[in-house]
Write a protein that holds these residues in place. Structure first.
Motif, PDB file in Angstrom:
ATOM      1  N   THR A  45       0.822  -1.204   0.000  1.00  0.00           N
ATOM      2  CA  THR A  45       0.000   0.000   0.000  1.00  0.00           C
ATOM      3  C   THR A  45       0.859   1.258   0.000  1.00  0.00           C
ATOM      4  O   THR A  45       0.419   2.303  -0.466  1.00  0.00           O
ATOM      5  CB  THR A  45      -0.988   0.021   1.183  1.00  0.00           C
ATOM      6  N   GLY A  46       2.074   1.166   0.491  1.00  0.00           N
ATOM      7  CA  GLY A  46       2.993   2.300   0.378  1.00  0.00           C
ATOM      8  C   GLY A  46       3.316   2.591  -1.076  1.00  0.00           C
ATOM      9  O   GLY A  46       3.378   3.749  -1.501  1.00  0.00           O
ATOM     10  N   ILE A  47       3.487   1.537  -1.862  1.00  0.00           N
ATOM     11  CA  ILE A  47       3.718   1.710  -3.296  1.00  0.00           C
ATOM     12  C   ILE A  47       2.470   2.292  -3.958  1.00  0.00           C
ATOM     13  O   ILE A  47       2.550   3.215  -4.774  1.00  0.00           O
ATOM     14  CB  ILE A  47       4.120   0.371  -3.939  1.00  0.00           C
ATOM     15  N   GLY A  48       1.289   1.762  -3.591  1.00  0.00           N
ATOM     16  CA  GLY A  48       0.039   2.273  -4.151  1.00  0.00           C
ATOM     17  C   GLY A  48      -0.193   3.734  -3.803  1.00  0.00           C
ATOM     18  O   GLY A  48      -0.677   4.512  -4.634  1.00  0.00           O
ATOM     19  N   ALA A  49       0.146   4.121  -2.581  1.00  0.00           N
ATOM     20  CA  ALA A  49       0.000   5.525  -2.184  1.00  0.00           C
ATOM     21  C   ALA A  49       0.954   6.418  -2.974  1.00  0.00           C
ATOM     22  O   ALA A  49       0.618   7.558  -3.303  1.00  0.00           O
ATOM     23  CB  ALA A  49       0.243   5.674  -0.681  1.00  0.00           C
ATOM     24  N   SER A  50       2.122   5.896  -3.317  1.00  0.00           N
ATOM     25  CA  SER A  50       3.058   6.661  -4.146  1.00  0.00           C
ATOM     26  C   SER A  50       2.497   6.877  -5.549  1.00  0.00           C
ATOM     27  O   SER A  50       2.658   7.950  -6.126  1.00  0.00           O
ATOM     28  CB  SER A  50       4.405   5.937  -4.233  1.00  0.00           C
ATOM     29  N   VAL A  51       1.842   5.871  -6.090  1.00  0.00           N
ATOM     30  CA  VAL A  51       1.166   6.026  -7.378  1.00  0.00           C
ATOM     31  C   VAL A  51       0.080   7.088  -7.247  1.00  0.00           C
ATOM     32  O   VAL A  51      -0.134   7.900  -8.155  1.00  0.00           O
ATOM     33  CB  VAL A  51       0.580   4.681  -7.862  1.00  0.00           C
ATOM     34  N   GLY A  52      -0.604   7.094  -6.105  1.00  0.00           N
ATOM     35  CA  GLY A  52      -1.636   8.096  -5.854  1.00  0.00           C
ATOM     36  C   GLY A  52      -1.098   9.513  -5.898  1.00  0.00           C
ATOM     37  O   GLY A  52      -1.792  10.428  -6.345  1.00  0.00           O
ATOM     38  N   TYR A  92      -7.780   3.096  -1.003  1.00  0.00           N
ATOM     39  CA  TYR A  92      -7.500   1.960  -0.124  1.00  0.00           C
ATOM     40  C   TYR A  92      -6.029   1.973   0.292  1.00  0.00           C
ATOM     41  O   TYR A  92      -5.708   1.763   1.467  1.00  0.00           O
ATOM     42  CB  TYR A  92      -7.830   0.621  -0.803  1.00  0.00           C
ATOM     43  N   SER A  93      -5.150   2.232  -0.661  1.00  0.00           N
ATOM     44  CA  SER A  93      -3.714   2.240  -0.357  1.00  0.00           C
ATOM     45  C   SER A  93      -3.370   3.272   0.708  1.00  0.00           C
ATOM     46  O   SER A  93      -2.633   2.983   1.654  1.00  0.00           O
ATOM     47  CB  SER A  93      -2.897   2.504  -1.614  1.00  0.00           C
ATOM     48  N   VAL A  94      -3.904   4.476   0.561  1.00  0.00           N
ATOM     49  CA  VAL A  94      -3.601   5.541   1.530  1.00  0.00           C
ATOM     50  C   VAL A  94      -4.182   5.207   2.898  1.00  0.00           C
ATOM     51  O   VAL A  94      -3.501   5.316   3.933  1.00  0.00           O
ATOM     52  CB  VAL A  94      -4.124   6.902   1.017  1.00  0.00           C
ATOM     53  N   ILE A  95      -5.436   4.769   2.929  1.00  0.00           N
ATOM     54  CA  ILE A  95      -6.102   4.472   4.208  1.00  0.00           C
ATOM     55  C   ILE A  95      -5.455   3.268   4.887  1.00  0.00           C
ATOM     56  O   ILE A  95      -5.119   3.320   6.075  1.00  0.00           O
ATOM     57  CB  ILE A  95      -7.611   4.255   3.984  1.00  0.00           C
ATOM     58  N   ALA A  96      -5.274   2.169   4.150  1.00  0.00           N
ATOM     59  CA  ALA A  96      -4.697   0.964   4.739  1.00  0.00           C
ATOM     60  C   ALA A  96      -3.256   1.203   5.183  1.00  0.00           C
ATOM     61  O   ALA A  96      -2.825   0.706   6.229  1.00  0.00           O
ATOM     62  CB  ALA A  96      -4.770  -0.197   3.751  1.00  0.00           C
ATOM     63  N   HIS A  97      -2.497   1.978   4.410  1.00  0.00           N
ATOM     64  CA  HIS A  97      -1.114   2.273   4.788  1.00  0.00           C
ATOM     65  C   HIS A  97      -1.070   3.075   6.082  1.00  0.00           C
ATOM     66  O   HIS A  97      -0.218   2.844   6.935  1.00  0.00           O
ATOM     67  CB  HIS A  97      -0.410   3.026   3.656  1.00  0.00           C
ATOM     68  N   ALA A 116      -3.108  -7.332  13.948  1.00  0.00           N
ATOM     69  CA  ALA A 116      -2.845  -7.485  12.508  1.00  0.00           C
ATOM     70  C   ALA A 116      -4.161  -7.710  11.770  1.00  0.00           C
ATOM     71  O   ALA A 116      -4.394  -7.113  10.707  1.00  0.00           O
ATOM     72  CB  ALA A 116      -1.884  -8.648  12.270  1.00  0.00           C
ATOM     73  N   ASN A 117      -5.020  -8.563  12.313  1.00  0.00           N
ATOM     74  CA  ASN A 117      -6.334  -8.802  11.684  1.00  0.00           C
ATOM     75  C   ASN A 117      -7.189  -7.546  11.701  1.00  0.00           C
ATOM     76  O   ASN A 117      -7.849  -7.216  10.712  1.00  0.00           O
ATOM     77  CB  ASN A 117      -7.069  -9.944  12.392  1.00  0.00           C
ATOM     78  N   ILE A 118      -7.191  -6.833  12.826  1.00  0.00           N
ATOM     79  CA  ILE A 118      -7.993  -5.611  12.932  1.00  0.00           C
ATOM     80  C   ILE A 118      -7.501  -4.564  11.941  1.00  0.00           C
ATOM     81  O   ILE A 118      -8.304  -3.935  11.237  1.00  0.00           O
ATOM     82  CB  ILE A 118      -7.983  -5.071  14.376  1.00  0.00           C
ATOM     83  N   LEU A 162      -9.683  -3.130   8.994  1.00  0.00           N
ATOM     84  CA  LEU A 162     -10.019  -1.714   9.125  1.00  0.00           C
ATOM     85  C   LEU A 162      -9.695  -0.938   7.851  1.00  0.00           C
ATOM     86  O   LEU A 162     -10.426  -0.017   7.483  1.00  0.00           O
ATOM     87  CB  LEU A 162      -9.287  -1.116  10.331  1.00  0.00           C
ATOM     88  N   GLY A 163      -8.622  -1.309   7.156  1.00  0.00           N
ATOM     89  CA  GLY A 163      -8.301  -0.660   5.880  1.00  0.00           C
ATOM     90  C   GLY A 163      -9.421  -0.829   4.876  1.00  0.00           C
ATOM     91  O   GLY A 163      -9.818   0.115   4.192  1.00  0.00           O
TER      92      GLY A 163
END
Length: 131
Positions: free
Chosen positions: A34-41, A80-85, A110-112, A116-117
């Motif tokens: 998700t860090g990579i996805g947020a970078s794409v964002g 999702y990437s930004v929120i989950a990250h 970890a499950n939560i 939650l993301g």
């Protein structure tokens, strides 16, 4: 090199073949992905800002693409990437303090954080679409 009696040929470091998948591993890998996805964002955000500055025609092209099914899917993925990250980042911050390493507590958080993301992304998009 001769092998000493009583020793086995073992890898010098852990390999993926010996690790069992668990919630902590999934959460950690998702944090990286998700860090990579947020970078794409950030690139999409820069494109949006550039289209905004470039004028109505450029902004209309961006808006048309963003409003297409693929564009919406990409925007959902970025959100999702930004929120989950952010959520798993908070979990990692707590782990950095030395807390939460007990096996059951680590699995629980970890499950939560993974769930939650997804939940917060769904709430975000529901709020956008229902406004």
């Amino acid at each position: 090199m001769a092998q000493q009696a009583g020793t086995r040929n073992r890898p010098l470091s852990p390999h993926l073949q010996i690790w069992r998948w668990g919630p902590g591993m999934l959460s950690s890998i998702l944090h990286r992905a998700t860090g990579i996805g947020a970078s794409v964002g950030i690139l999409v955000l820069a494109w949006w800002l550039g289209a905004l500055v470039a004028g109505p025609a450029a902004y209309a092209r961006f808006a048309d693409l963003a409003d297409s099914p693929i564009g919406i899917l990409v925007l959902i993925g970025i959100s999702y990437s930004v929120i989950a990250h952010a959520v798993t980042g908070i979990r990692h911050f707590v782990l950095d303090t030395g807390a939460g390493y007990e096996l059951q507590q680590n699995k629980l958080w970890a499950n939560i954080s993974t769930a939650l993301g997804v939940i917060l992304t769904a709430v975000f998009w529901a709020a956008l679409l229902l406004r």
